[in-house]
Structure formats: structure tokens, C-alpha cells
Write a protein that holds these residues in place. Structure first.
Motif, PDB file in Angstrom:
ATOM      1  N   ASN A 202      14.201   1.741   6.157  1.00  0.00           N
ATOM      2  CA  ASN A 202      13.292   1.713   7.304  1.00  0.00           C
ATOM      3  C   ASN A 202      12.086   2.606   7.041  1.00  0.00           C
ATOM      4  O   ASN A 202      12.165   3.582   6.290  1.00  0.00           O
ATOM      5  CB  ASN A 202      14.005   2.204   8.567  1.00  0.00           C
ATOM      6  CG  ASN A 202      14.998   1.193   9.106  1.00  0.00           C
ATOM      7  OD1 ASN A 202      14.951   0.017   8.751  1.00  0.00           O
ATOM      8  ND2 ASN A 202      15.904   1.634   9.944  1.00  0.00           N
ATOM      9  N   GLY A 203      10.982   2.303   7.694  1.00  0.00           N
ATOM     10  CA  GLY A 203       9.801   3.140   7.567  1.00  0.00           C
ATOM     11  C   GLY A 203       8.523   2.323   7.586  1.00  0.00           C
ATOM     12  O   GLY A 203       8.537   1.099   7.744  1.00  0.00           O
ATOM     13  N   ASP A 204       7.404   3.021   7.439  1.00  0.00           N
ATOM     14  CA  ASP A 204       6.094   2.389   7.384  1.00  0.00           C
ATOM     15  C   ASP A 204       5.661   2.246   5.937  1.00  0.00           C
ATOM     16  O   ASP A 204       5.820   3.169   5.129  1.00  0.00           O
ATOM     17  CB  ASP A 204       5.063   3.212   8.158  1.00  0.00           C
ATOM     18  CG  ASP A 204       5.323   3.202   9.654  1.00  0.00           C
ATOM     19  OD1 ASP A 204       5.818   2.175  10.148  1.00  0.00           O
ATOM     20  OD2 ASP A 204       5.047   4.216  10.322  1.00  0.00           O
ATOM     21  N   TYR A 205       5.082   1.083   5.614  1.00  0.00           N
ATOM     22  CA  TYR A 205       4.737   0.767   4.238  1.00  0.00           C
ATOM     23  C   TYR A 205       3.283   0.302   4.116  1.00  0.00           C
ATOM     24  O   TYR A 205       2.736  -0.316   5.042  1.00  0.00           O
ATOM     25  CB  TYR A 205       5.636  -0.360   3.702  1.00  0.00           C
ATOM     26  CG  TYR A 205       7.073   0.061   3.472  1.00  0.00           C
ATOM     27  CD1 TYR A 205       7.511   0.451   2.206  1.00  0.00           C
ATOM     28  CD2 TYR A 205       7.998   0.068   4.515  1.00  0.00           C
ATOM     29  CE1 TYR A 205       8.826   0.832   1.983  1.00  0.00           C
ATOM     30  CE2 TYR A 205       9.314   0.457   4.308  1.00  0.00           C
ATOM     31  CZ  TYR A 205       9.727   0.828   3.038  1.00  0.00           C
ATOM     32  OH  TYR A 205      11.030   1.219   2.824  1.00  0.00           O
ATOM     33  N   LEU A 206       2.698   0.604   2.954  1.00  0.00           N
ATOM     34  CA  LEU A 206       1.442  -0.013   2.553  1.00  0.00           C
ATOM     35  C   LEU A 206       1.811  -1.309   1.848  1.00  0.00           C
ATOM     36  O   LEU A 206       2.562  -1.292   0.880  1.00  0.00           O
ATOM     37  CB  LEU A 206       0.664   0.891   1.602  1.00  0.00           C
ATOM     38  CG  LEU A 206       0.449   2.348   2.040  1.00  0.00           C
ATOM     39  CD1 LEU A 206      -0.222   3.137   0.930  1.00  0.00           C
ATOM     40  CD2 LEU A 206      -0.367   2.409   3.320  1.00  0.00           C
ATOM     41  N   MET A 207       1.307  -2.432   2.341  1.00  0.00           N
ATOM     42  CA  MET A 207       1.613  -3.714   1.712  1.00  0.00           C
ATOM     43  C   MET A 207       0.395  -4.202   0.940  1.00  0.00           C
ATOM     44  O   MET A 207      -0.684  -4.373   1.501  1.00  0.00           O
ATOM     45  CB  MET A 207       1.992  -4.766   2.754  1.00  0.00           C
ATOM     46  CG  MET A 207       2.387  -6.102   2.128  1.00  0.00           C
ATOM     47  SD  MET A 207       2.375  -7.493   3.292  1.00  0.00           S
ATOM     48  CE  MET A 207       0.610  -7.831   3.409  1.00  0.00           C
ATOM     49  N   PHE A 208       0.587  -4.414  -0.368  1.00  0.00           N
ATOM     50  CA  PHE A 208      -0.454  -4.977  -1.220  1.00  0.00           C
ATOM     51  C   PHE A 208       0.013  -6.370  -1.631  1.00  0.00           C
ATOM     52  O   PHE A 208       1.011  -6.507  -2.348  1.00  0.00           O
ATOM     53  CB  PHE A 208      -0.693  -4.088  -2.439  1.00  0.00           C
ATOM     54  CG  PHE A 208      -1.243  -2.726  -2.084  1.00  0.00           C
ATOM     55  CD1 PHE A 208      -2.609  -2.512  -2.055  1.00  0.00           C
ATOM     56  CD2 PHE A 208      -0.387  -1.680  -1.766  1.00  0.00           C
ATOM     57  CE1 PHE A 208      -3.118  -1.253  -1.719  1.00  0.00           C
ATOM     58  CE2 PHE A 208      -0.882  -0.427  -1.428  1.00  0.00           C
ATOM     59  CZ  PHE A 208      -2.257  -0.212  -1.406  1.00  0.00           C
ATOM     60  N   ARG A 209      -0.676  -7.381  -1.159  1.00  0.00           N
ATOM     61  CA  ARG A 209      -0.252  -8.774  -1.376  1.00  0.00           C
ATOM     62  C   ARG A 209      -1.038  -9.402  -2.521  1.00  0.00           C
ATOM     63  O   ARG A 209      -2.272  -9.348  -2.556  1.00  0.00           O
ATOM     64  CB  ARG A 209      -0.433  -9.584  -0.102  1.00  0.00           C
ATOM     65  CG  ARG A 209      -0.216 -11.083  -0.270  1.00  0.00           C
ATOM     66  CD  ARG A 209       0.097 -11.736   1.060  1.00  0.00           C
ATOM     67  NE  ARG A 209       1.414 -11.331   1.549  1.00  0.00           N
ATOM     68  CZ  ARG A 209       1.961 -11.792   2.668  1.00  0.00           C
ATOM     69  NH1 ARG A 209       1.299 -12.674   3.419  1.00  0.00           N
ATOM     70  NH2 ARG A 209       3.163 -11.387   3.042  1.00  0.00           N
TER      71      ARG A 209
ATOM     72  N   PRO B  75       5.933   3.045   0.417  1.00  0.00           N
ATOM     73  CA  PRO B  75       5.986   3.926   1.590  1.00  0.00           C
ATOM     74  C   PRO B  75       4.685   4.711   1.724  1.00  0.00           C
ATOM     75  O   PRO B  75       4.099   5.142   0.720  1.00  0.00           O
ATOM     76  CB  PRO B  75       7.172   4.850   1.294  1.00  0.00           C
ATOM     77  CG  PRO B  75       8.034   4.075   0.349  1.00  0.00           C
ATOM     78  CD  PRO B  75       7.079   3.274  -0.491  1.00  0.00           C
ATOM     79  N   VAL B  76       4.229   4.885   2.956  1.00  0.00           N
ATOM     80  CA  VAL B  76       2.956   5.569   3.185  1.00  0.00           C
ATOM     81  C   VAL B  76       2.944   6.948   2.528  1.00  0.00           C
ATOM     82  O   VAL B  76       1.944   7.347   1.911  1.00  0.00           O
ATOM     83  CB  VAL B  76       2.684   5.679   4.702  1.00  0.00           C
ATOM     84  CG1 VAL B  76       1.451   6.547   4.961  1.00  0.00           C
ATOM     85  CG2 VAL B  76       2.485   4.294   5.314  1.00  0.00           C
ATOM     86  N   ALA B  77       4.060   7.680   2.615  1.00  0.00           N
ATOM     87  CA  ALA B  77       4.109   9.024   2.026  1.00  0.00           C
ATOM     88  C   ALA B  77       3.899   8.977   0.521  1.00  0.00           C
ATOM     89  O   ALA B  77       3.199   9.827  -0.052  1.00  0.00           O
ATOM     90  CB  ALA B  77       5.451   9.685   2.357  1.00  0.00           C
ATOM     91  N   LEU B  78       4.487   7.985  -0.151  1.00  0.00           N
ATOM     92  CA  LEU B  78       4.317   7.859  -1.599  1.00  0.00           C
ATOM     93  C   LEU B  78       2.892   7.404  -1.926  1.00  0.00           C
ATOM     94  O   LEU B  78       2.279   7.886  -2.897  1.00  0.00           O
ATOM     95  CB  LEU B  78       5.333   6.874  -2.174  1.00  0.00           C
ATOM     96  CG  LEU B  78       5.279   6.619  -3.693  1.00  0.00           C
ATOM     97  CD1 LEU B  78       5.432   7.931  -4.466  1.00  0.00           C
ATOM     98  CD2 LEU B  78       6.365   5.628  -4.099  1.00  0.00           C
ATOM     99  N   GLY B  79       2.348   6.498  -1.121  1.00  0.00           N
ATOM    100  CA  GLY B  79       0.977   6.073  -1.321  1.00  0.00           C
ATOM    101  C   GLY B  79       0.000   7.235  -1.226  1.00  0.00           C
ATOM    102  O   GLY B  79      -0.974   7.316  -1.971  1.00  0.00           O
TER     103      GLY B  79
END
Length: 364
Positions: A157-164, A182-186
Motif C-alpha cells: 500500500n502507499g502512494d506511487y509515481l507512475m511512469f507509463r 514509491p514517492v519516498a524513493l522517487g
């Protein structure tokens, strides 16, 4: 999605290289073209799926610890693994239709995954001074309404940066590859710029209240209440002459839409669905966008995503016109930023009514 320019460039290079190398492994021309980026929660992403997916986990090590995921359409994964195994085309079609992915397919796709991971690893290490190392972990299949969606599966679960990234192979119908970070890793890969220091309290002038004792709008802004802050001159399509942008591939349909919009008095910018959205928006102050198509599928919805990402701080109303709509397509269109939909053929009076409402024009 604002920011993450460096991360976007890294992934654009890595995915292009990964597509070329995976294509050589398969003996087929395969391209992976980064098209969109957006922020999603896991719940929103998987709640919107109509099709099965095949998820590869990638561990990020050394100075950038964390984990991200490569999400393939399940039919694409079956196609690529089957091609590598030399399975006949009729059997591949049957496996795709039934969403059958067998142990041999998973092993074969692991080889493809290793090649993609290798391309990403070399790009990330080159861009991050050799201080990142990526390792491919396990894979998971997920089919909506069949496989369980838990707090940790098929990804946490969590918020993600999606690169399509759009996948294309000659003679084959393919979908896309989503890189979910994950936003934190981004933020580790591409740290956001530091915010400027806040102005000292003494420098903020007091705003007098009105005669009735109510605080004026400018006073509310000074007190830091929830008032939207607009970035002057820094947002695409917010300067110049008022304009309506029309995206439609059919010359005839586009001409019909333009004729129906002339009453507004706004400048009209026309383009196809493949046009550079930022370039179109550079032509004026975009008050409204109209997107026309036959089917409201992923290609048309991608235009919505691009516009929404470009104008996150100042959303622009979008009308989507299509000949064929499904319930899922309607829900996706509204989710990705459309404010209204029209079923083709478009009635000029209906278009005028919606434009007047969304642009707050006089009804007369």
C-alpha cells in the motif's frame, strides 16, 4: 506531475534501451516509449484495472534503498514469454484469451525482466554516480476479481509515481509498461528543490478589516488560510489570448467541433491526439479542452492524463467526445480529469451548452 525531471529522463533512456534489448532477445522489433507520468495511490491504480497484470519487483540498493515495481499487462507478459519459448501463434492467442501464464512462462519472462533490469541498472548507475544498484526480485500475477488484493500484494500500500511507457511490436497488439515508484524513493532519486524561506512575520503588512468587521479576501490570503496559490507565468497554457484546444484525429470531426465552438469568440487551436500537449498549450490561455475520438480508450484517456499532469495547479476543464462509451470508460474519463462527456455525433447546441457552463459564458 510536477518535478521529477531527472527521474523522468533516466526512465525515458532506460526504457528505450530496455525495449531495444528485449526486442533483440525475442527476435522482434520492440519499442518502449515513455508517454505519461502521474501520482497514484495503490488503491486507485488497482481499483481501476479491467485486465490482469504481471508485476516484477525491483530492489534499489546502496545509497538509494527501497523497492519499486514494473507492471506489465498480463497479455503482454504471456505474449513475450511465449515468443521466447517458441510457442505457436494460435496457442499464444488462446493463452492470452484465458489469461494462462504457466511456470515456463514465468521463467521465460524472468529472462526478459533481467534484460530490462540490466538496462535500467546501467542508466541509473550512470546518472547517480554509480551509487545505485538494482536487483530484480520475484514476480506476481494479479487478475481483478480473481486474485486477492491485500496490503502487501501484488505490491505494498502507499502512494506511487507512475511512469507509463507504451509498448509496440510489429504485428502484435500490445499495451503498456508502468513503472510504479514509491514517492519516498522517487524523492531520493530526484530530490525536490528546497522551498524558499518564509518571510518574517514583521514583513507581512496587516490588512484592515471591512466596515462590517469582516476580513477582506486579501486579509485571508495574508493569514495563510486555505487560498489557492497560483504560480504566475509558470504554468503552461495560462498566458496570452483566451483559447479552446481541440484534439481530434479525424479532419472531418475536428472541423465539425471547431464550427461548433466558434460562437465562444475564443481562439481555437486544433491538433491530433498525438500532438505535443505542451506545445499546443503554448499558443494561449487555455480555457477549455475538447478531445474527440471513436472509442474512449487508453490512447484518448492518455491525453487527459497529460493535460491533468501539465495543469495540476490550475486544472483546465476537459470535454471528451466519443462515439462509443462503456461504463468503465466513463469512470476512467472522469477520474483522469474530464469534466463532461458527449456521445458522437456531437450536437452543436449540446456543445454550446457545456462550453458556456464550463467557461462561465453568458447563456444568452
Amino acid at each position: 506531475m510536477d518535478g521529477y525531471v531527472k527521474l523522468h529522463e533516466m526512465l525515458e533512456t532506460a526504457l528505450r534501451q530496455a525495449g531495444e534489448e528485449a526486442g533483440m532477445l525475442l527476435g522482434q522489433g520492440l519499442t518502449a516509449t515513455l508517454t505519461d507520468s502521474l501520482t497514484f495511490s495503490k488503491a486507485a491504480y488497482f481499483g481501476d484495472l479491467d485486465d490482469g497484470v504481471f508485476v516484477l519487483a525491483v530492489e534499489s540498493r546502496e545509497e538509494y534503498p527501497g523497492q519499486f515495481h514494473l507492471v506489465f499487462n498480463l497479455r503482454d507478459a504471456i505474449l513475450m514469454s511465449s515468443l521466447l519459448l517458441g510457442i505457436p501463434a494460435p496457442r499464444i492467442k488462446e493463452k492470452q484469451r484465458l489469461s494462462i501464464i504457466e511456470p515456463d512462462d514465468i521463467d521465460a519472462f524472468g529472462e526478459i525482466g533481467n534484460m530490462i533490469n540490466g538496462a535500467m541498472n546501467s542508466t541509473f548507475q550512470g546518472s547517480l554516480s554509480g551509487k545505485a544498484h538494482l536487483k530484480l526480485l520475484g514476480s506476481k500475477k494479479y487478475v481483478p476479481e480473481i486474485d486477492p488484493l491485500t496490503d502487501d500484494d501484488p505490491l505494498p500500500n502507499g502512494d506511487y509515481l507512475m511512469f507509463r511507457s507504451r509498448l509496440e511490436m510489429e504485428g502484435q497488439e500490445m499495451h503498456h509498461l508502468d513503472v510504479l515508484i514509491p514517492v519516498a524513493l522517487g524523492n531520493q532519486y530526484d530530490p525536490p528543490p528546497e522551498a524558499p524561506p518564509a518571510a518574517p512575520v514583521e514583513e507581512i503588512a496587516a490588512e484592515p478589516v471591512g466596515e462590517s468587521g469582516e476580513v477582506t479576501p486579501s486579509a485571508v490570503a495574508e493569514t495563510g488560510e486555505d487560498v489557492p496559490v497560483r504560480k504566475a507565468g509558470g504554468i503552461a497554457g495560462t498566458t496570452g489570448e483566451d483559447m479552446i484546444a481541440v484534439f481530434e484525429d479525424s479532419d472531418e470531426e475536428r472541423a465539425h467541433l471547431l464550427d461548433s465552438l466558434r460562437f465562444s469568440g475564443f481562439k481555437l487551436a486544433e491538433s491530433t491526439l498525438n500532438a505535443d500537449v505542451k506545445e499546443v498549450f503554448s499558443q494561449g490561455n487555455v480555457r477549455l479542452v475538447v478531445i474527440g475520438s471513436q472509442d474512449a480508450d487508453d490512447r484518448e484517456l492518455a491525453v487527459c492524463i497529460k493535460i491533468n499532469a501539465l495543469r495540476q495547479d490550475q486544472p483546465v476543464p476537459i470535454i471528451m467526445c466519443a462515439q462509443r462509451w462503456t461504463r468503465t470508460a466513463v469512470l476512467k474519463a472522469l477520474k483522469y480529469g474530464a469534466r463532461d462527456i458527449i456521445i458522437k455525433p456531437c450536437d452543436p447546441d449540446e456543445i454550446a451548452s457545456k462550453v458556456k457552463r464550463l467557461c462561465r459564458l453568458p447563456s444568452a
